[in-house]
Design a protein around this motif. Structure first.
Motif, PDB file in Angstrom:
ATOM      1  N   SER A  67      16.895  22.797  77.873  1.00  0.00           N
ATOM      2  CA  SER A  67      17.589  21.622  78.373  1.00  0.00           C
ATOM      3  C   SER A  67      17.999  21.853  79.820  1.00  0.00           C
ATOM      4  CB  SER A  67      18.821  21.356  77.510  1.00  0.00           C
ATOM      5  OG  SER A  67      19.539  20.259  78.023  1.00  0.00           O
ATOM      6  N   SER A  77      28.911  11.060  66.365  1.00  0.00           N
ATOM      7  CA  SER A  77      27.917  11.146  65.296  1.00  0.00           C
ATOM      8  C   SER A  77      27.450   9.787  64.782  1.00  0.00           C
ATOM      9  CB  SER A  77      28.472  11.967  64.137  1.00  0.00           C
ATOM     10  OG  SER A  77      29.664  11.374  63.653  1.00  0.00           O
ATOM     11  N   THR A 116      32.008  16.529  66.738  1.00  0.00           N
ATOM     12  CA  THR A 116      30.725  16.942  67.294  1.00  0.00           C
ATOM     13  C   THR A 116      30.136  15.778  68.071  1.00  0.00           C
ATOM     14  OG1 THR A 116      30.374  18.419  65.429  1.00  0.00           O
ATOM     15  CG2 THR A 116      28.444  17.851  66.736  1.00  0.00           C
ATOM     16  N   TYR A 117      29.691  16.061  69.285  1.00  0.00           N
ATOM     17  CA  TYR A 117      29.165  15.024  70.167  1.00  0.00           C
ATOM     18  C   TYR A 117      27.812  15.453  70.712  1.00  0.00           C
ATOM     19  CZ  TYR A 117      33.898  13.161  70.127  1.00  0.00           C
ATOM     20  OH  TYR A 117      35.101  12.647  69.728  1.00  0.00           O
ATOM     21  N   THR A 118      27.058  14.460  71.213  1.00  0.00           N
ATOM     22  CA  THR A 118      25.805  14.709  71.898  1.00  0.00           C
ATOM     23  C   THR A 118      25.938  14.180  73.315  1.00  0.00           C
ATOM     24  OG1 THR A 118      24.570  14.483  69.838  1.00  0.00           O
ATOM     25  CG2 THR A 118      23.320  14.286  71.891  1.00  0.00           C
ATOM     26  N   ILE A 145      23.941  13.235  76.756  1.00  0.00           N
ATOM     27  CA  ILE A 145      22.623  12.904  77.294  1.00  0.00           C
ATOM     28  C   ILE A 145      22.801  12.563  78.764  1.00  0.00           C
ATOM     29  CG2 ILE A 145      20.623  11.374  77.152  1.00  0.00           C
ATOM     30  CD1 ILE A 145      21.439  10.764  74.252  1.00  0.00           C
ATOM     31  N   THR A 184      19.467  16.881  76.853  1.00  0.00           N
ATOM     32  CA  THR A 184      20.328  16.480  75.753  1.00  0.00           C
ATOM     33  C   THR A 184      20.895  17.746  75.128  1.00  0.00           C
ATOM     34  OG1 THR A 184      18.925  14.577  75.309  1.00  0.00           O
ATOM     35  CG2 THR A 184      20.397  15.247  73.556  1.00  0.00           C
ATOM     36  N   GLN A 185      22.186  17.741  74.842  1.00  0.00           N
ATOM     37  CA  GLN A 185      22.803  18.921  74.253  1.00  0.00           C
ATOM     38  C   GLN A 185      23.979  18.505  73.389  1.00  0.00           C
ATOM     39  OE1 GLN A 185      23.408  22.030  77.094  1.00  0.00           O
ATOM     40  NE2 GLN A 185      24.740  23.180  75.757  1.00  0.00           N
ATOM     41  N   SER A 186      24.162  19.214  72.271  1.00  0.00           N
ATOM     42  CA  SER A 186      25.299  18.961  71.388  1.00  0.00           C
ATOM     43  C   SER A 186      26.472  19.824  71.806  1.00  0.00           C
ATOM     44  CB  SER A 186      24.935  19.293  69.941  1.00  0.00           C
ATOM     45  OG  SER A 186      23.962  18.403  69.478  1.00  0.00           O
TER      46      SER A 186
END
Length: 174
Positions: free
Chosen positions: A29, A62, A93-95, A97, A108-110
């Motif tokens: 990433s 989520s 927990t989030y993503t 972008i 993109t990373q969590s």
């Protein structure tokens, strides 16, 4: 027999290394995400400026499925590093972008935002007589028996160390 097994094992190891080298590497990433308390920040160097804009970053929880549904922040920075940050993010927990202004995805990373609480620091009253400086526990007057026992332990330890080192320096004889 032993040499054959050794050669077989080394041959298998070399074959496994060659097989792993043939596998294509997973794309890394182009973003770096970090959290500090309830603040999530992202940095990248993958975007170029188009019409005065570096791009946009989006924070998705989520239940959100695409970039437009997340909390969006405009990237700011320089040609070498662009960044964005979200504050007051709830635990979960989030993503993250990052979309550059030329409509390419930088990455993109969590990320996990924890519920860690920061300690509360409160002031205490100052001493009425100033700072109590001194020698600490060394100021107590120990009796001659305690001082003699301590001196004996130090002496025995010194003699034992010297004996051990002297004995170790001599050549070993049967």
């Amino acid at each position: 027999m032993r040499t054959t097994q050794l050669l077989l094992r080394s041959g298998l190891t070399a074959a496994a290394a060659v097989a792993l080298a043939a596998v294509p590497a997973v794309a890394v990433s182009g973003i770096s995400v970090s959290t500090t308390g309830s603040t999530v920040s992202v940095t990248t160097s993958a975007c170029t400026q188009v019409n005065g804009s570096w791009g946009t970053a989006s924070l998705l929880n989520s239940s959100q499925a695409n970039f437009a549904q997340g909390r969006q922040v405009t990237l700011s920075g320089t040609t070498s590093l662009q960044s964005a940050a979200w504050s007051n993010v709830s635990p979960g927990t989030y993503t993250v972008i990052v979309m550059c202004s030329n409509n390419t995805t930088a990455g993109t990373q969590s990320v996990i935002v924890s519920t860690a609480t920061t300690p509360t620091i409160s002031a205490t009253a100052s001493p009425s007589r100033g700072v109590m400086g001194g020698l600490g526990g060394a100021a107590k007057d120990y009796g001659p028996l305690t001082l003699g026992a301590g001196a004996a332990l130090v002496g025995i330890g010194s003699i034992a160390a010297a004996w051990f080192l002297r004995r170790r320096a001599k050549p070993y004889r049967l």
